[in-house]
Motif scaffolding. Sequence first.
Motif, PDB file in Angstrom:
ATOM      1  N   GLU A  32       0.836  -1.203   0.000  1.00 45.90           N
ATOM      2  CA  GLU A  32       0.000   0.000   0.000  1.00 45.90           C
ATOM      3  C   GLU A  32       0.871   1.254   0.000  1.00 45.90           C
ATOM      4  O   GLU A  32       0.593   2.221  -0.718  1.00 45.90           O
ATOM      5  CB  GLU A  32      -0.920   0.004   1.221  1.00 45.90           C
ATOM      6  N   ASN A  33       1.919   1.226   0.785  1.00 44.37           N
ATOM      7  CA  ASN A  33       2.835   2.362   0.860  1.00 44.37           C
ATOM      8  C   ASN A  33       3.496   2.616  -0.495  1.00 44.37           C
ATOM      9  O   ASN A  33       3.606   3.764  -0.931  1.00 44.37           O
ATOM     10  CB  ASN A  33       3.895   2.110   1.930  1.00 44.37           C
ATOM     11  N   ALA A  35       2.303   1.807  -3.440  1.00 45.79           N
ATOM     12  CA  ALA A  35       1.284   2.321  -4.367  1.00 45.79           C
ATOM     13  C   ALA A  35       1.031   3.805  -4.108  1.00 45.79           C
ATOM     14  O   ALA A  35       0.927   4.602  -5.053  1.00 45.79           O
ATOM     15  CB  ALA A  35      -0.009   1.524  -4.211  1.00 45.79           C
ATOM     16  N   LEU A  36       0.925   4.183  -2.846  1.00 47.00           N
ATOM     17  CA  LEU A  36       0.701   5.591  -2.504  1.00 47.00           C
ATOM     18  C   LEU A  36       1.896   6.450  -2.900  1.00 47.00           C
ATOM     19  O   LEU A  36       1.735   7.581  -3.374  1.00 47.00           O
ATOM     20  CB  LEU A  36       0.405   5.739  -1.008  1.00 47.00           C
ATOM     21  N   GLU A  39       1.754   6.968  -6.591  1.00 41.26           N
ATOM     22  CA  GLU A  39       0.717   7.959  -6.898  1.00 41.26           C
ATOM     23  C   GLU A  39       1.193   9.371  -6.571  1.00 41.26           C
ATOM     24  O   GLU A  39       0.983  10.306  -7.347  1.00 41.26           O
ATOM     25  CB  GLU A  39      -0.548   7.632  -6.097  1.00 41.26           C
ATOM     26  N   LEU A  40       1.848   9.511  -5.436  1.00 39.46           N
ATOM     27  CA  LEU A  40       2.366  10.816  -5.037  1.00 39.46           C
ATOM     28  C   LEU A  40       3.412  11.318  -6.028  1.00 39.46           C
ATOM     29  O   LEU A  40       3.398  12.493  -6.414  1.00 39.46           O
ATOM     30  CB  LEU A  40       2.974  10.728  -3.631  1.00 39.46           C
TER      31      LEU A  40
END
Length: 75
Positions: A32-33, A35-36, A39-40
Amino acid sequence: MEKLNSKLYLQNCYIIQENERLRKKAQLLNQENQALLSELKQKHSKGSSKSNPNTLPDLNLCSTSTSNPANSSKP
């Protein structure tokens, strides 16, 4: 003595199961980290085409690797 060994064996089994559960949770959180972070970085690269692209810190430097608990436990 056998009763104590049985108790310790059951505790060890519980600890191994809990360790596996936490390892899987850590893997999911890491995914999840990542992926975030991706995205960032994408949002930052789109919004900073006019500004300095080197203003985003590399958050990968803070990530920790997970070790394989199976290698460190003894049955």
